[in-house]
Design a protein around this motif. Sequence first.
Motif, PDB file in Angstrom:
ATOM      1  N   ARG A   1     -45.832  49.449  40.071  1.00 51.13           N
ATOM      2  CA  ARG A   1     -47.361  49.887  39.842  1.00 51.13           C
ATOM      3  C   ARG A   1     -46.881  51.218  39.465  1.00 51.13           C
ATOM      4  O   ARG A   1     -47.306  50.566  38.169  1.00 51.13           O
ATOM      5  CB  ARG A   1     -47.844  49.473  40.952  1.00 51.13           C
ATOM      6  N   PRO A   2     -47.349  52.288  39.739  1.00 56.71           N
ATOM      7  CA  PRO A   2     -46.851  53.905  39.548  1.00 56.71           C
ATOM      8  C   PRO A   2     -46.548  53.778  38.386  1.00 56.71           C
ATOM      9  O   PRO A   2     -46.601  55.006  37.571  1.00 56.71           O
ATOM     10  CB  PRO A   2     -46.633  54.255  41.054  1.00 56.71           C
ATOM     11  N   TYR A   3     -45.316  52.755  38.146  1.00 55.93           N
ATOM     12  CA  TYR A   3     -44.570  53.437  36.944  1.00 55.93           C
ATOM     13  C   TYR A   3     -45.438  52.245  35.325  1.00 55.93           C
ATOM     14  O   TYR A   3     -45.050  53.501  34.393  1.00 55.93           O
ATOM     15  CB  TYR A   3     -42.981  52.699  37.102  1.00 55.93           C
ATOM     16  N   LEU A   4     -45.852  52.030  35.460  1.00 51.02           N
ATOM     17  CA  LEU A   4     -45.805  51.415  34.019  1.00 51.02           C
ATOM     18  C   LEU A   4     -47.838  51.681  34.283  1.00 51.02           C
ATOM     19  O   LEU A   4     -48.928  51.728  33.718  1.00 51.02           O
ATOM     20  CB  LEU A   4     -46.389  49.419  34.670  1.00 51.02           C
ATOM     21  N   GLN A   5     -48.442  52.180  35.654  1.00 49.45           N
ATOM     22  CA  GLN A   5     -49.895  52.740  35.711  1.00 49.45           C
ATOM     23  C   GLN A   5     -50.295  53.237  34.323  1.00 49.45           C
ATOM     24  O   GLN A   5     -51.402  53.081  34.064  1.00 49.45           O
ATOM     25  CB  GLN A   5     -50.203  53.211  37.255  1.00 49.45           C
ATOM     26  N   HIS A   6     -49.264  54.271  33.111  1.00 53.34           N
ATOM     27  CA  HIS A   6     -49.880  54.565  32.624  1.00 53.34           C
ATOM     28  C   HIS A   6     -49.677  54.169  31.583  1.00 53.34           C
ATOM     29  O   HIS A   6     -49.688  54.947  30.144  1.00 53.34           O
ATOM     30  CB  HIS A   6     -49.706  56.870  32.506  1.00 53.34           C
ATOM     31  N   HIS A   7     -49.456  53.279  31.433  1.00 51.75           N
ATOM     32  CA  HIS A   7     -49.244  52.564  30.169  1.00 51.75           C
ATOM     33  C   HIS A   7     -50.135  51.763  29.540  1.00 51.75           C
ATOM     34  O   HIS A   7     -50.091  50.751  29.962  1.00 51.75           O
ATOM     35  CB  HIS A   7     -47.075  51.789  30.481  1.00 51.75           C
ATOM     36  N   GLU A   8     -50.281  52.083  28.346  1.00 48.60           N
ATOM     37  CA  GLU A   8     -51.765  51.622  28.306  1.00 48.60           C
ATOM     38  C   GLU A   8     -51.435  50.601  26.918  1.00 48.60           C
ATOM     39  O   GLU A   8     -51.951  49.526  26.611  1.00 48.60           O
ATOM     40  CB  GLU A   8     -52.355  52.054  27.225  1.00 48.60           C
ATOM     41  N   GLU A   9     -49.696  50.045  26.914  1.00 47.88           N
ATOM     42  CA  GLU A   9     -49.175  49.030  26.041  1.00 47.88           C
ATOM     43  C   GLU A   9     -48.736  48.242  26.371  1.00 47.88           C
ATOM     44  O   GLU A   9     -47.386  47.553  25.132  1.00 47.88           O
ATOM     45  CB  GLU A   9     -48.500  49.634  24.829  1.00 47.88           C
ATOM     46  N   ILE A  10     -48.817  47.703  27.577  1.00 46.91           N
ATOM     47  CA  ILE A  10     -48.716  46.773  28.108  1.00 46.91           C
ATOM     48  C   ILE A  10     -49.242  44.975  27.562  1.00 46.91           C
ATOM     49  O   ILE A  10     -50.363  45.423  28.431  1.00 46.91           O
ATOM     50  CB  ILE A  10     -48.501  46.481  29.312  1.00 46.91           C
ATOM     51  N   GLN A  11     -48.345  44.427  27.553  1.00 46.83           N
ATOM     52  CA  GLN A  11     -49.195  42.804  27.977  1.00 46.83           C
ATOM     53  C   GLN A  11     -48.243  42.529  28.012  1.00 46.83           C
ATOM     54  O   GLN A  11     -47.040  41.859  28.670  1.00 46.83           O
ATOM     55  CB  GLN A  11     -48.831  42.166  25.925  1.00 46.83           C
ATOM     56  N   TRP A  12     -48.939  41.608  29.204  1.00 43.20           N
ATOM     57  CA  TRP A  12     -47.724  40.089  30.074  1.00 43.20           C
ATOM     58  C   TRP A  12     -48.391  38.981  29.868  1.00 43.20           C
ATOM     59  O   TRP A  12     -49.607  38.964  29.032  1.00 43.20           O
ATOM     60  CB  TRP A  12     -49.095  40.689  31.242  1.00 43.20           C
ATOM     61  N   ILE A  13     -47.813  38.697  29.647  1.00 43.58           N
ATOM     62  CA  ILE A  13     -47.671  37.173  29.270  1.00 43.58           C
ATOM     63  C   ILE A  13     -47.324  36.130  30.376  1.00 43.58           C
ATOM     64  O   ILE A  13     -46.497  36.655  31.688  1.00 43.58           O
ATOM     65  CB  ILE A  13     -46.495  36.653  28.292  1.00 43.58           C
ATOM     66  N   ARG A  14     -48.182  35.199  30.914  1.00 41.77           N
ATOM     67  CA  ARG A  14     -48.069  34.508  32.239  1.00 41.77           C
ATOM     68  C   ARG A  14     -47.906  33.044  32.024  1.00 41.77           C
ATOM     69  O   ARG A  14     -48.547  32.452  32.512  1.00 41.77           O
ATOM     70  CB  ARG A  14     -49.356  34.970  33.211  1.00 41.77           C
ATOM     71  N   PRO A  15     -46.938  32.385  31.749  1.00 43.66           N
ATOM     72  CA  PRO A  15     -46.330  31.491  31.871  1.00 43.66           C
ATOM     73  C   PRO A  15     -46.372  30.507  33.183  1.00 43.66           C
ATOM     74  O   PRO A  15     -46.456  31.561  34.387  1.00 43.66           O
ATOM     75  CB  PRO A  15     -45.390  30.847  30.808  1.00 43.66           C
ATOM     76  N   ASN A  16     -45.895  29.718  33.382  1.00 49.87           N
ATOM     77  CA  ASN A  16     -46.211  28.585  34.589  1.00 49.87           C
ATOM     78  C   ASN A  16     -44.528  28.632  35.247  1.00 49.87           C
ATOM     79  O   ASN A  16     -44.155  27.986  36.555  1.00 49.87           O
ATOM     80  CB  ASN A  16     -46.838  26.938  34.246  1.00 49.87           C
ATOM     81  N   SER A  17     -43.220  28.880  34.754  1.00 50.75           N
ATOM     82  CA  SER A  17     -42.316  28.860  34.739  1.00 50.75           C
ATOM     83  C   SER A  17     -41.482  30.056  34.659  1.00 50.75           C
ATOM     84  O   SER A  17     -41.729  30.605  33.285  1.00 50.75           O
ATOM     85  CB  SER A  17     -42.057  27.891  34.711  1.00 50.75           C
ATOM     86  N   LEU A  18     -40.581  30.380  35.260  1.00 50.60           N
ATOM     87  CA  LEU A  18     -39.133  31.699  34.556  1.00 50.60           C
ATOM     88  C   LEU A  18     -38.582  30.529  33.577  1.00 50.60           C
ATOM     89  O   LEU A  18     -38.007  31.821  32.372  1.00 50.60           O
ATOM     90  CB  LEU A  18     -38.576  31.514  35.816  1.00 50.60           C
ATOM     91  N   GLU A  19     -38.584  29.731  33.364  1.00 49.31           N
ATOM     92  CA  GLU A  19     -37.377  29.371  32.566  1.00 49.31           C
ATOM     93  C   GLU A  19     -38.776  29.130  31.017  1.00 49.31           C
ATOM     94  O   GLU A  19     -38.035  29.902  30.432  1.00 49.31           O
ATOM     95  CB  GLU A  19     -37.870  27.623  32.446  1.00 49.31           C
TER      96      GLU A  19
END
Length: 233
Positions: free
Chosen positions: A118-136
């Motif tokens: 989390r602290p590694y990413l906290q200043h990154h403004e260009e992250i887009q999280w993709i949240r599907p229902n499975s790891l596959e």
Amino acid sequence: MGTGPAYPPFSDAKMVVPGVATQLVELVLQGLDYQVEMRRQPWNRLMREARNLELAAIYPYVVTPERAKDFLASDPLFHIKLRFFGLADDGRDWDLGSAEQPVRLCRPNGYALNEDLRPYLQHHEEIQWIRPNSLESCFLMLERGRVDLIPINLATGRYTIKRTFDTPPSIRTIELFEDDATLHLLVPKARPGAEALLERFNRELARVKLSPAGKRIYEQVDQFLSQEPLIPQ
């Protein structure tokens, strides 16, 4: 008690034996002479039902500050190695500490974000999280170029790649962030007798880990991780 549908090789409905964590927890419960009804359902629903005291315990979970507010955690069931998975031919030199480099990260619903990340990413403004229902789904989107990186533990990532593809794409683990974490059984703090239940569970867990049956479970994980890499390193 509850566990999730897809987190191989620890808990997974599609495996012939439904996960090494399930095997381990069942051995512990047998040693305690507990009769338990086991539910397998989505991770977020498990968490919600446990908070509502509809479930006595849930597993296997990484402990986060949010979860620690409502749950007591067992001694570690397993140690896991966290890695980033990406396409081998991507060509980009990833630096998630840079606020200028856009990146699409895939993390399924119900999967926790590692606290050290989390602290590694906290200043990154260009992250887009993709949240599907499975790891596959994450790995299929990686193959199709719809996501860039997948943060997941090494065993689960390798197992999912092997199961998802007849011929896997060229996927590598990228040394951006390497860390270890632990998986636990969680008991709701509001449950009457929660501390006593966890104390008994931990005592029997320690015994099971040293038993022949327990050692065979851990050997399954060690054997899987010591195999020739399924993907280029």
